[in-house]
Design a protein around this motif. Structure first.
Motif, short mmCIF file in Angstrom:
data_model
loop_
_atom_site.label_atom_id
_atom_site.label_comp_id
_atom_site.label_asym_id
_atom_site.label_seq_id
_atom_site.Cartn_x
_atom_site.Cartn_y
_atom_site.Cartn_z
N ASP A 1 -14.43 -18.90 -13.95
CA ASP A 1 -14.99 -17.95 -12.97
C ASP A 1 -16.27 -18.49 -12.36
O ASP A 1 -17.35 -17.96 -12.61
CB ASP A 1 -15.27 -16.61 -13.65
CG ASP A 1 -14.03 -15.99 -14.26
OD1 ASP A 1 -12.96 -16.18 -13.68
OD2 ASP A 1 -14.15 -15.32 -15.28
N PHE A 2 -16.16 -19.51 -11.54
CA PHE A 2 -17.37 -20.11 -10.98
C PHE A 2 -17.70 -19.63 -9.58
O PHE A 2 -18.82 -19.74 -9.15
CB PHE A 2 -17.24 -21.64 -10.97
CG PHE A 2 -17.11 -22.22 -12.35
CD1 PHE A 2 -18.18 -22.20 -13.21
CD2 PHE A 2 -15.92 -22.76 -12.77
CE1 PHE A 2 -18.07 -22.72 -14.49
CE2 PHE A 2 -15.80 -23.28 -14.04
CZ PHE A 2 -16.88 -23.26 -14.90
N GLY A 3 -16.73 -19.10 -8.86
CA GLY A 3 -16.97 -18.80 -7.46
C GLY A 3 -17.00 -17.32 -7.11
O GLY A 3 -16.73 -16.95 -5.98
N HIS A 4 -17.30 -16.46 -8.06
CA HIS A 4 -17.27 -15.03 -7.78
C HIS A 4 -18.30 -14.61 -6.75
O HIS A 4 -18.10 -13.64 -6.05
CB HIS A 4 -17.48 -14.23 -9.07
CG HIS A 4 -16.23 -14.06 -9.83
ND1 HIS A 4 -15.64 -15.08 -10.50
CD2 HIS A 4 -15.43 -12.99 -10.03
CE1 HIS A 4 -14.54 -14.66 -11.09
NE2 HIS A 4 -14.39 -13.39 -10.81
N HIS A 5 -19.39 -15.33 -6.68
CA HIS A 5 -20.49 -15.00 -5.77
C HIS A 5 -20.77 -13.51 -5.91
O HIS A 5 -21.14 -13.06 -6.99
CB HIS A 5 -20.12 -15.44 -4.35
CG HIS A 5 -21.28 -15.46 -3.41
ND1 HIS A 5 -22.46 -16.09 -3.71
CD2 HIS A 5 -21.45 -14.92 -2.19
CE1 HIS A 5 -23.30 -15.94 -2.72
NE2 HIS A 5 -22.70 -15.23 -1.77
N LYS B 1 -22.95 -25.95 -16.22
CA LYS B 1 -24.20 -25.90 -15.44
C LYS B 1 -23.99 -26.48 -14.03
O LYS B 1 -24.51 -25.94 -13.06
CB LYS B 1 -25.32 -26.64 -16.17
CG LYS B 1 -25.87 -25.89 -17.37
CD LYS B 1 -27.06 -26.62 -17.96
CE LYS B 1 -27.56 -25.95 -19.20
NZ LYS B 1 -28.05 -24.61 -19.03
N ILE B 2 -23.23 -27.54 -13.95
CA ILE B 2 -22.96 -28.16 -12.65
C ILE B 2 -22.11 -27.24 -11.78
O ILE B 2 -22.43 -26.97 -10.62
CB ILE B 2 -22.26 -29.53 -12.83
CG1 ILE B 2 -23.21 -30.53 -13.50
CG2 ILE B 2 -21.76 -30.07 -11.48
CD1 ILE B 2 -22.54 -31.80 -13.99
N SER C 1 -23.36 -26.28 -5.84
CA SER C 1 -21.93 -26.52 -6.06
C SER C 1 -21.11 -25.40 -5.43
O SER C 1 -20.08 -25.66 -4.80
CB SER C 1 -21.63 -26.60 -7.55
OG SER C 1 -22.30 -27.69 -8.13
N ASN C 2 -21.55 -24.17 -5.60
CA ASN C 2 -20.82 -23.04 -5.02
C ASN C 2 -20.88 -23.05 -3.50
O ASN C 2 -19.90 -22.73 -2.83
CB ASN C 2 -21.37 -21.71 -5.58
CG ASN C 2 -20.76 -21.40 -6.93
OD1 ASN C 2 -19.77 -20.68 -7.00
ND2 ASN C 2 -21.32 -21.96 -7.98
N THR D 1 -17.43 -24.31 1.49
CA THR D 1 -17.20 -24.97 2.78
C THR D 1 -15.77 -25.48 2.92
O THR D 1 -15.33 -25.79 4.02
CB THR D 1 -18.18 -26.15 3.00
OG1 THR D 1 -17.91 -27.16 2.03
CG2 THR D 1 -19.63 -25.68 2.93
N LEU D 2 -15.04 -25.56 1.80
CA LEU D 2 -13.64 -26.00 1.84
C LEU D 2 -12.75 -24.90 2.40
O LEU D 2 -13.01 -23.71 2.20
CB LEU D 2 -13.16 -26.36 0.44
CG LEU D 2 -13.86 -27.50 -0.28
CD1 LEU D 2 -13.33 -27.63 -1.70
CD2 LEU D 2 -13.68 -28.81 0.47
#
Length: 196
Positions: free
Chosen positions: A29-33, A78-79, A85-86, A91-92
């Protein structure tokens, strides 16, 4: 990903019905923003949660980063969760970004399902309690006084009753379909009993 639209709609329906929904971020779950918070009204926790629930002192964690010998993942976490990173990932094009994320997720799952986290001689059935999650839960119960520790991550459903508290690993909810229900007088941990 668009294939989870019905799941997201069901969560939004719960929130719209006045049910408080809270979500603990995990290792995929890295891109939940802020989507869950703004669009669904879900309370999102980016770390572990300590709370009083049904008269019990509870500790809730996804469980990622708690395995023995998992330093590489802690660095990667962490990365991947870094703001830059997010931003770069967003941008993709969604088809490319989601495809890349799903590919990486499958690779990660394949890798970790074979990993014994440095504990030799364990098969997949016994690995769940010996990969650091159980040791972490035991510390929380025995030394810190939590009465219930709930985690996932290992995808192996478990209930371990200890003196002073209980450790629950929910397993993989789409595969195992276990649920945990708390009231002041009981703790129920069992499969849903229906097929989807």
């Amino acid at each position: 990903p668009r294939e989870f639209t019905r799941t997201l709609a069901a969560i939004a329906g719960l929130v719209d019905a006045g049910i408080r929904v809270e979500y603990v971020i995990g290792n995929h779950d890295f891109g939940h923003h802020d989507y869950f918070q703004k669009e669904l009204g879900v309370i999102v926790h980016t770390g572990d949660v300590a709370a009083m629930i049904a008269g019990r002192r509870c500790y809730i964690s996804h469980g990622d980063g708690k395995a023995f010998n998992d330093t590489g993942y802690r660095i990667l976490k962490k990365i991947l969760r870094a703001r830059i990173s997010n931003i770069l990932f967003r941008t993709l094009h969604p088809d490319l970004g989601i495809g890349l994320a799903m590919w990486a997720s499958r690779r990660s799952r394949d890798y970790t399902s074979q990993k014994n986290y440095g504990v030799k001689g364990l098969d997949a059935a016994t690995r769940g309690e010996s990969d650091g999650l159980f040791a972490f839960a035991q510390k929380k119960i025995v030394h810190e006084g939590f009465q219930l520790v709930v985690m996932g991550h290992s995808h192996l459903p478990r209930r371990v009753d200890l003196e002073g508290g209980t450790y629950i690993n929910l397993g993989a909810w789409l595969k195992d379909r276990y649920y945990l229900q708390l009231s002041d007088s009981e703790l129920i941990f069992q499969p849903f009993g229906w097929d989807a």
